[in-house]
Design a protein around this motif. Structure first.
Motif, PDB file in Angstrom:
ATOM      1  N   CYS A   1       0.850  -1.184   0.000  1.00 60.64           N
ATOM      2  CA  CYS A   1       0.000   0.000   0.000  1.00 60.64           C
ATOM      3  C   CYS A   1       0.893   1.243   0.000  1.00 60.64           C
TER       4      CYS A   1
ATOM      5  N   CYS B   1       0.862   2.782   6.347  1.00 65.34           N
ATOM      6  CA  CYS B   1       0.096   1.533   6.305  1.00 65.34           C
ATOM      7  C   CYS B   1       0.990   0.296   6.209  1.00 65.34           C
TER       8      CYS B   1
ATOM      9  N   CYS C   1      -4.246  -0.365  -0.299  1.00 69.29           N
ATOM     10  CA  CYS C   1      -4.856  -1.604   0.183  1.00 69.29           C
ATOM     11  C   CYS C   1      -6.365  -1.424   0.161  1.00 69.29           C
TER      12      CYS C   1
ATOM     13  N   CYS D   1      -7.102   4.046   3.128  1.00 75.13           N
ATOM     14  CA  CYS D   1      -5.758   4.584   2.896  1.00 75.13           C
ATOM     15  C   CYS D   1      -5.727   5.597   1.755  1.00 75.13           C
TER      16      CYS D   1
HETATM   17 ZN   LIG Z   1      -3.147   0.813   3.191  1.00 78.41          ZN
END
Ligand SMILES: [Zn+2]
Length: 217
Positions: free
Chosen positions: A178, A183, A199, A204
């Motif tokens: 990601c 993250c 992701c 995110c």
């Molecule tokens: Zn993420």
């Protein structure tokens, strides 16, 4: 005797006659294996969050991923209470396996060959997964299942079998990290032009876009 031959069920059954999984098995394997690696969140940050902080947490995760049934999860938790040292050793092996899988994902994301230590650790877990299994007929086909349902290591074998299928599949090449700075979760990029970056776009993607927008102001 042709009448009898007609009534006899064909084995293995045609795929259409079997209850088909809603998504291809390969996707399920990838999702589960990456979900396992993602049990350590925030890898790029100075304070990653460990989800597998006890054997019970490992079993709860396996239950959520449908790797073990609710009844099996309960029995495994009971076994862990009786054998706490063994359960702690399995948890340590699970984390070790997870970090080797993380090393593999990182190598793929960076476009380089994984290290020998990473492959050795993963190989050992795969070998244990198959050494502790047996073949059984299941819904008109064959299935590889754990030979000892209530063995504390069973969760490792279940993840190991899914990992064994993923690591030799073409989907492995699509594993990406990601792009959010805090993250570090892994996902499989199934887009045609290999353009997926997050992701989860709603989590995110939007958070990172907001962060970059604020940084520009
Ligand atoms: Zn993420």
């Amino acid at each position: 005797m042709p009448e009898m031959a007609k009534t006899k069920a064909a084995w293995p059954a045609e795929a259409s006659a079997r209850r088909r999984p809603p998504v291809p098995a390969e996707s399920v394997d990838a999702d589960r294996v990456l979900a396992f690696v993602n049990t350590l969140s925030g890898r790029p940050t100075s304070a990653p969050v460990e989800r597998l902080d006890s054997y019970d947490a490992l079993v709860t995760w396996a239950r959520e991923q449908h790797l073990v049934s609710a009844a099996a999860a309960e029995r495994l938790a009971g076994e862990a209470k009786k054998h706490p040292h063994q359960a702690a050793a399995v948890l340590a092996r699970a984390r070790n396996f997870r970090e080797a899988l993380n090393g593999l994902a990182a190598a793929i994301d960076a476009g380089r060959q994984p290290g020998a230590d990473v492959l050795e650790t993963i190989g050992e877990c795969l070998a244990a997964a198959y050494a502790n299994g047996r073949l059984v007929p299941h819904e008109g086909a064959l299935q590889w299942v754990a030979s000892a349902e209530d063995d504390l290591e069973r969760v490792l074998w279940e993840v190991g079998r899914a990992a064994g299928r993923l690591v030799i599949s073409p989907r492995l090449a699509r594993v990406r990290a990601c792009a959010a700075s805090d993250c570090g979760w892994w996902f499989v990029d199934d887009t045609k032009n290999h353009s997926r970056r997050w992701c989860d776009m709603t989590l995110c993607g939007n958070r990172e876009k907001l962060r970059r927008f604020r940084a520009r102001k």
